[in-house]
Structures are given as C-alpha cells and as structure tokens.
Write a protein that holds these residues in place. Structure first.
Motif, short mmCIF file in Angstrom:
data_model
loop_
_atom_site.label_atom_id
_atom_site.label_comp_id
_atom_site.label_asym_id
_atom_site.label_seq_id
_atom_site.Cartn_x
_atom_site.Cartn_y
_atom_site.Cartn_z
N PHE A 149 -4.00 -56.88 30.50
CA PHE A 149 -2.81 -56.47 31.24
C PHE A 149 -2.03 -55.36 30.53
O PHE A 149 -1.30 -54.61 31.16
N SER A 150 -2.19 -55.26 29.23
CA SER A 150 -1.51 -54.18 28.51
C SER A 150 -2.05 -52.81 28.91
O SER A 150 -1.38 -51.80 28.72
N GLU A 151 -3.26 -52.78 29.50
CA GLU A 151 -3.85 -51.51 29.93
C GLU A 151 -3.29 -51.06 31.28
O GLU A 151 -3.43 -49.89 31.64
N ILE A 152 -2.69 -51.98 32.04
CA ILE A 152 -2.26 -51.64 33.39
C ILE A 152 -1.16 -50.59 33.38
O ILE A 152 -1.01 -49.84 34.35
N ASP A 157 -2.74 -66.20 29.93
CA ASP A 157 -1.44 -66.29 29.27
C ASP A 157 -0.34 -66.06 30.31
O ASP A 157 -0.27 -64.99 30.92
N PRO A 158 0.56 -67.02 30.56
CA PRO A 158 1.61 -66.86 31.56
C PRO A 158 2.54 -65.68 31.29
O PRO A 158 3.21 -65.19 32.19
N LYS A 159 2.61 -65.21 30.03
CA LYS A 159 3.49 -64.11 29.68
C LYS A 159 2.79 -62.76 29.69
O LYS A 159 3.36 -61.77 29.25
N ALA A 160 1.58 -62.73 30.20
CA ALA A 160 0.79 -61.50 30.14
C ALA A 160 1.41 -60.36 30.94
O ALA A 160 1.20 -59.19 30.62
N ALA A 172 -11.63 -51.30 32.55
CA ALA A 172 -12.35 -50.21 33.21
C ALA A 172 -11.61 -49.72 34.44
O ALA A 172 -11.59 -48.52 34.73
N ILE A 173 -10.98 -50.64 35.17
CA ILE A 173 -10.20 -50.25 36.35
C ILE A 173 -9.03 -49.36 35.93
O ILE A 173 -8.78 -48.32 36.54
#
Length: 443
Positions: free
Chosen positions: A359-362, A380-383, A335-336
């Motif tokens: 994080f894919s939305e950022i 997930d550390p790779k996010a 949403a952000i």
C-alpha cells in the motif's frame, strides 16, 4: 400594483386608446412548452399533461421528453427517480405501452406473456433500450417482430435464444443502430439449456456494435475469430470468460484481431496452470485498455498476476478492478502502481493478505482521486492510514481486516465479476430477477 396593460404584457403610450391583450400559457410556442414539460416526472406527463387538451396531448409525445424516461415491469425497487415508473401486473404495463408510445427504455425483470412483448413492439416503436429477463422465451416470430417494429434499438439484453438459430441471428444482425448487446444463458428450473450459438451473422451485420457481453456462454473459437476480425476497428468493450470453450484461452486472439478494445472484463478463471503466464502477459499487451476487470483466484501461480502490469504496463488504464482477488499478492499491487500511472479507480477485494509495503506504493498513483476499494482484504488494518493522510480526496471503501477478524470470503454485493450471480439470486428471491443490472452497465 402593475397596471392592467403591464399585466397583459403589452405597453401602451399615455393617451392611446388600445385594446388590452391578455396572454396565457396557451400563447407560448411549442418549444417553450416542451422545455417546461421536460421538468415533469413520468407520471405527470402521462397522467396530467396529456389530459389537459389536444395540443398538450400531442406535445406530451415529443421524443425529447422521453429520452430519459424508464418503465420497469415486475418490481418497483429499481425505480429511484421521477423519470421512472413501474408496474407489477402485465395489464398495467400494457396500458402504459398504449399511452406512452414515445417510450424509449423498458426493463422487464421477470418472465411475461408473449402478448405483452408484442404490444410493446407494436406500440412503442421508438424503443432504444430493451432488457428482458434471462429466462424469457423468445421465439423466432417474436425476434422478427422486435427487429421489424423497433428498428431503432441501441441497447438489447436478453437470453442467448437471440442467437440460437441462424435465422434468429440473421434477424438480430439487421438492427442497424444496435450498439450494446448483452446475452445471458437461459436456464429452465436451474438446468442449463445447451444450444448452438450462431455468431457469424452478427459479425456481418450490426455495423455500430461497440459492446458485447457473452455472459456465461461458451463460444466456438473459429466463430469468435471471425467475429473479432470483422469488428476489429469498432469493438470497444468485451465481457467474456477466460476460457470460451473450456480448454483454450481467448486472450491470444485479442492483440491480433481487436485493435480498438478499451474495456475488457474477464471472469470464471478456469485456465490450466501452464497457460496462466501466457494469459496474464497477453493482458499486459493490450495497450489501449482504459478499463479492466478480471478475477484473480487463488489457483493462479504465485507471481503470475503481476505479469499483466509489467513489461511497459498499461499506460492508458484508468479503471482497474480485481474482484475476488485471492491470488493478488504484494508484487501484483506494486506492479500495478508502477505500470499504470493514469489509474483513477482501483478495486482490490477479498485478497488473502497484503502488507503495508504494497500500500505504500499506491501514493505513486497521482491520478488516483476517485476510489480505492479494499473490501474483504486481509492484512494490516493500518495499511491505508498513510494514504488517507497523503491523498485526502481519495475515497477508500471498506477496510483491511486482521487475519483473525476475517471470517467471510464471499464476494461483496457490488462485486462486478459476480454480477450474473447477483442477478440469479434476485431471480430466486423476487421471482422476477434482473437482466439489466446495470451497466453499468456497470455501473
């Protein structure tokens, strides 16, 4: 080699018999000397320049030279530039106040004898920024002397004793230049001291007030309505608890009474479960917000925090901080990213779990060039790897930890929502804790 006339700065025609004039730094006009002195440190101005001659002594007091100079009483670790000077003893501070009468900024990091504050008020009448320790006792006579002698104060941080009586509150309201007021709850031996809180005189006075920090104080709702209505066209920054009187949320007041609010910080979330949806929805209605900091603890009902960024979102928001965001979920981050297109700085710390999907939305945030903070987040550390590739200018602070790797859920040292707690810990460790912090002033 230059001729003697060239050295003197005077050119003579061949064959002309003229006296050679010698020039020195004393021939420079005051404006140029002041410009030169502006590159000197606090100590050089005070310990060198003022001792050269009467003229330099007079010029060393020019207000332009002291606009960026700071004096710290209590600890030296806050002085990080040549424009700062500190002293641990009150005698040393008094000597500085008597010699540097054009001093503008004074930060007192521990309780001091009232005589020191009296000397400060009487000698440094050009003071514009004063921050005293939260436990400092401020009697009515001291407040009156401060207001009378230092009427140019623009930024003031002190204990809630400033407004504990109507007479003291009326005195503070006479500060015509006051722009920033930050109040702290005064404690004696770790015991809360409950006092009446007089807010209405402040609403009538202080015409230039644009920022107020209520700290941990509980404010009467009717007085708060009166204050916000009086400052609805001028107040730009507010820091306050989610619930000002322990039961009701103040957020319903903001859209009605404050039109000009640009910065909002909400902390100590203690709302009843049935008020959560209304509170976050109201945050989302503050369309002019450019900076928002709010705690989102784990007791927030699932899906509630996202309501602050839906229904049109916060289109003007540039800085968003969700410290101690245990209640932040994937749908909140999504949403952000969809509701805050102008976001430049995003801080999401200490969440329990965020997936790579969030994080894919950022990467939707085209203006997110400053900072992304994910300190203490679990997932997930790779996010964030994809973000590093697609947004090379983005500074990512912290890293995401796998569930088994995260053992500590406390707030980070630079967490804004716990600024007061950090100040109190400084009090315990140094016996002269901060009341300034930083606004930042939040920096």
């Amino acid at each position: 080699m230059a001729s003697e006339s060239e050295h003197s700065g005077v050119c003579h025609a061949p064959g002309v018999d003229a006296a050679v004039r010698h020039t020195s730094i004393d021939h420079l006009p005051d404006e140029i000397l002041i410009n030169i002195f502006s590159h000197l440190s606090f100590s050089e101005l005070l310990d060198v320049v003022r001792k050269v001659c009467r003229r330099w002594r007079k010029l060393s007091r020019d207000s332009k030279l002291w606009a960026d100079k700071e004096y710290h009483v209590g600890v030296a670790r806050h002085c990080y530039s040549k424009n700062c000077k500190s002293g641990r003893t009150e005698q040393e501070a008094i000597r500085i106040f008597c010699r540097a009468r054009s001093l503008r900024k004074v930060y007192i990091w521990r309780t001091v004898n009232r005589h020191l504050i009296e000397v400060l008020c009487n000698k440094c009448r050009r003071l514009t920024d004063l921050r005293v320790h939260a436990a400092q006792e401020l009697g009515y006579s001291m407040v009156m002397n401060l207001v009378k002698q230092c009427s140019r104060i623009q930024m003031l941080r002190a204990s809630d004793e400033l407004l504990k009586t109507e007479a003291a509150s009326v005195a503070v309201s006479r500060l015509q230049h006051l722009r920033v007021l930050r109040l702290q709850e005064r404690r004696v031996l770790n015991t809360r001291v409950v006092r009446p809180f007089m807010l209405r005189p402040l609403a009538i006075g202080c015409p230039r007030l644009v920022e107020i920090d209520f700290g941990r104080l509980s404010v009467n709702m009717d007085d708060l309505k009166y204050f916000m209505n009086a400052k609805k066209n001028t107040l730009k920054s507010l820091r306050i608890k989610w619930s000002v009187d322990g039961t009701r949320s103040l957020l319903s007041l903001l859209p009605v009474y404050v039109d000009s609010l640009e910065c909002l910080e909400l902390y100590e979330y203690d709302l009843a479960r049935d008020l959560a949806r209304e509170a976050f929805t109201t945050v989302g209605s503050l369309r002019n917000l450019q900076e928002l900091w709010m705690s989102v603890p784990d007791q927030v009902p699932p899906g509630t925090a996202a309501l602050a960024f839906t229904n049109g979102g916060l289109q003007e928001l540039k800085v968003l901080g969700l410290p101690y965001g245990c209640g932040v979920e994937d749908n909140t981050v999504i949403a952000i990213c969809r509701g805050c297109p102008s976001l430049r700085q995003l801080s999401i710390t200490h969440t329990r779990k965020l997936s790579p999907t969030a994080f894919s939305e950022i990467d939707r945030l085209e203006h997110l060039e400053v900072e992304l903070s994910v300190e203490g987040c679990e997932g997930d550390p790779k996010a964030t790897d994809r973000l590093t590739e697609q947004m090379p200018n983005l500074v990512i602070r912290g890293s995401i930890h796998a569930a088994l790797q995260l053992f500590y859920f406390g707030a980070p040292e630079d967490n804004r929502v716990n600024a007061d707690e950090r100040s109190e810990s400084d009090e315990d460790s140094d016996s002269d804790s901060s009341v300034g912090g930083s606004d930042s002033e939040r920096g």
